[in-house]
Design a protein around this motif. Sequence first.
Motif, PDB file in Angstrom:
ATOM      1  N   ILE A  35       0.845  -1.190   0.000  1.00  0.00           N
ATOM      2  CA  ILE A  35       0.000   0.000   0.000  1.00  0.00           C
ATOM      3  C   ILE A  35       0.882   1.242   0.000  1.00  0.00           C
ATOM      4  O   ILE A  35       1.781   1.372   0.832  1.00  0.00           O
ATOM      5  N   LEU A  36       0.595   2.135  -0.925  1.00  0.00           N
ATOM      6  CA  LEU A  36       1.342   3.376  -1.066  1.00  0.00           C
ATOM      7  C   LEU A  36       0.403   4.536  -0.773  1.00  0.00           C
ATOM      8  O   LEU A  36      -0.601   4.708  -1.448  1.00  0.00           O
ATOM      9  N   PHE A  37       0.710   5.307   0.266  1.00  0.00           N
ATOM     10  CA  PHE A  37      -0.083   6.482   0.600  1.00  0.00           C
ATOM     11  C   PHE A  37       0.384   7.690  -0.212  1.00  0.00           C
ATOM     12  O   PHE A  37       1.590   7.948  -0.329  1.00  0.00           O
ATOM     13  N   LEU A  38      -0.572   8.443  -0.746  1.00  0.00           N
ATOM     14  CA  LEU A  38      -0.324   9.754  -1.330  1.00  0.00           C
ATOM     15  C   LEU A  38      -1.040  10.775  -0.456  1.00  0.00           C
ATOM     16  O   LEU A  38      -2.233  10.627  -0.197  1.00  0.00           O
ATOM     17  N   SER A  39      -0.324  11.786   0.015  1.00  0.00           N
ATOM     18  CA  SER A  39      -0.954  12.740   0.920  1.00  0.00           C
ATOM     19  C   SER A  39      -0.373  14.123   0.751  1.00  0.00           C
ATOM     20  O   SER A  39       0.814  14.291   0.433  1.00  0.00           O
ATOM     21  N   ALA A  40      -1.212  15.132   0.960  1.00  0.00           N
ATOM     22  CA  ALA A  40      -0.736  16.516   0.949  1.00  0.00           C
ATOM     23  C   ALA A  40      -0.070  16.883   2.268  1.00  0.00           C
ATOM     24  O   ALA A  40       0.570  17.925   2.376  1.00  0.00           O
ATOM     25  N   LYS A  41      -0.225  16.026   3.275  1.00  0.00           N
ATOM     26  CA  LYS A  41       0.343  16.296   4.599  1.00  0.00           C
ATOM     27  C   LYS A  41       1.736  15.669   4.669  1.00  0.00           C
ATOM     28  O   LYS A  41       1.876  14.455   4.594  1.00  0.00           O
ATOM     29  N   GLY A  42       2.761  16.532   4.818  1.00  0.00           N
ATOM     30  CA  GLY A  42       4.128  16.040   4.712  1.00  0.00           C
ATOM     31  C   GLY A  42       4.972  16.163   5.958  1.00  0.00           C
ATOM     32  O   GLY A  42       6.184  15.945   5.905  1.00  0.00           O
ATOM     33  N   GLN A  43       4.361  16.484   7.106  1.00  0.00           N
ATOM     34  CA  GLN A  43       5.139  16.563   8.337  1.00  0.00           C
ATOM     35  C   GLN A  43       5.591  15.168   8.754  1.00  0.00           C
ATOM     36  O   GLN A  43       4.954  14.160   8.421  1.00  0.00           O
ATOM     37  N   ILE A  44       6.678  15.111   9.529  1.00  0.00           N
ATOM     38  CA  ILE A  44       7.221  13.812   9.910  1.00  0.00           C
ATOM     39  C   ILE A  44       6.209  12.994  10.704  1.00  0.00           C
ATOM     40  O   ILE A  44       6.120  11.778  10.547  1.00  0.00           O
ATOM     41  N   GLN A  45       5.403  13.661  11.547  1.00  0.00           N
ATOM     42  CA  GLN A  45       4.409  12.907  12.312  1.00  0.00           C
ATOM     43  C   GLN A  45       3.348  12.289  11.403  1.00  0.00           C
ATOM     44  O   GLN A  45       2.799  11.224  11.715  1.00  0.00           O
ATOM     45  N   ASP A  46       3.089  12.953  10.268  1.00  0.00           N
ATOM     46  CA  ASP A  46       2.141  12.392   9.300  1.00  0.00           C
ATOM     47  C   ASP A  46       2.726  11.148   8.638  1.00  0.00           C
ATOM     48  O   ASP A  46       2.033  10.142   8.448  1.00  0.00           O
ATOM     49  N   ARG A  47       4.013  11.209   8.287  1.00  0.00           N
ATOM     50  CA  ARG A  47       4.679  10.064   7.667  1.00  0.00           C
ATOM     51  C   ARG A  47       4.740   8.889   8.633  1.00  0.00           C
ATOM     52  O   ARG A  47       4.472   7.740   8.257  1.00  0.00           O
ATOM     53  N   VAL A  48       5.108   9.189   9.870  1.00  0.00           N
ATOM     54  CA  VAL A  48       5.188   8.129  10.873  1.00  0.00           C
ATOM     55  C   VAL A  48       3.816   7.485  11.067  1.00  0.00           C
ATOM     56  O   VAL A  48       3.687   6.259  11.133  1.00  0.00           O
ATOM     57  N   ALA A  49       2.773   8.313  11.147  1.00  0.00           N
ATOM     58  CA  ALA A  49       1.416   7.779  11.318  1.00  0.00           C
ATOM     59  C   ALA A  49       1.028   6.891  10.149  1.00  0.00           C
ATOM     60  O   ALA A  49       0.473   5.802  10.336  1.00  0.00           O
ATOM     61  N   GLY A  50       1.328   7.344   8.927  1.00  0.00           N
ATOM     62  CA  GLY A  50       0.963   6.562   7.754  1.00  0.00           C
ATOM     63  C   GLY A  50       1.651   5.213   7.710  1.00  0.00           C
ATOM     64  O   GLY A  50       1.017   4.179   7.453  1.00  0.00           O
ATOM     65  N   LEU A  51       2.950   5.193   7.988  1.00  0.00           N
ATOM     66  CA  LEU A  51       3.699   3.934   7.953  1.00  0.00           C
ATOM     67  C   LEU A  51       3.310   3.028   9.110  1.00  0.00           C
ATOM     68  O   LEU A  51       3.211   1.806   8.967  1.00  0.00           O
ATOM     69  N   SER A  52       3.068   3.612  10.282  1.00  0.00           N
ATOM     70  CA  SER A  52       2.727   2.794  11.449  1.00  0.00           C
ATOM     71  C   SER A  52       1.327   2.208  11.343  1.00  0.00           C
ATOM     72  O   SER A  52       1.030   1.181  11.968  1.00  0.00           O
ATOM     73  N   LYS A  53       0.469   2.830  10.552  1.00  0.00           N
ATOM     74  CA  LYS A  53      -0.902   2.322  10.401  1.00  0.00           C
ATOM     75  C   LYS A  53      -1.038   1.299   9.280  1.00  0.00           C
ATOM     76  O   LYS A  53      -2.139   0.808   9.022  1.00  0.00           O
TER      77      LYS A  53
END
Length: 215
Positions: free
Chosen positions: A86-104
């Motif tokens: 699964i590859l997320f595409l998002s306009a939100k690029g803060q590190i906490q957003d990346r961590v949340a996406g990968l951890s979920k």
Amino acid sequence: MEANHATETSTLLLIDDDPNLVLLVKDYLELRGYIVITAKNGRDALKVLEKDIPKLIICDVMMPEMDGYAFVKKVRENPQTNWLPILFLSAKGQIQDRVAGLSKGADVYMVKPFEPDELVAQIEASLNQASRMRQMQGPNVGSAVSVHVPFDVELTPTEQRVIQMVAKGMANREIAESLSVSQRTVESHVSNMLGKTGLHNRTELARWAIEQRMI
């Protein structure tokens, strides 16, 4: 080449509520040889998965009715789909957003706007990694697993800066511009880190960097 073989045989599921982005990405990927199925949100995508199982999912995060996080949770809970990259595409690029996406449960997190060639490279790397995992461990392997790296890996200061930028989703070209070096130099650093860690691609390097809190 393995990547070309992947594009000849791979069906992708693209999920986004922005019709313009869907049209552009779908057209670009189809020109590269992929078959692309689309859905406008997670709920519609689940209906698609009841009929067709793609080789990889590209998913927006913020969507109406069912967002990317809720959708990925459903995918990972289903034994028929939990192995899908699964590859997320998002306009939100803060590190906490990346961590949340990968951890979920996402395998790759890319920030909009993105380079189409980088998207294709991430897709091909994820497909090839998933293929290797299925060959080694069977078809029901979940793709959201932690990467395993020898504990005594030592990175040079420059490699540490490069891997931090990789984890932020920056393309090699962007990293080269930031460090005032050639793109070939960046590629050499990435290759060296792959050799040191035993990882297979930039996606795994990024996940490892985030898990090790290098950023």
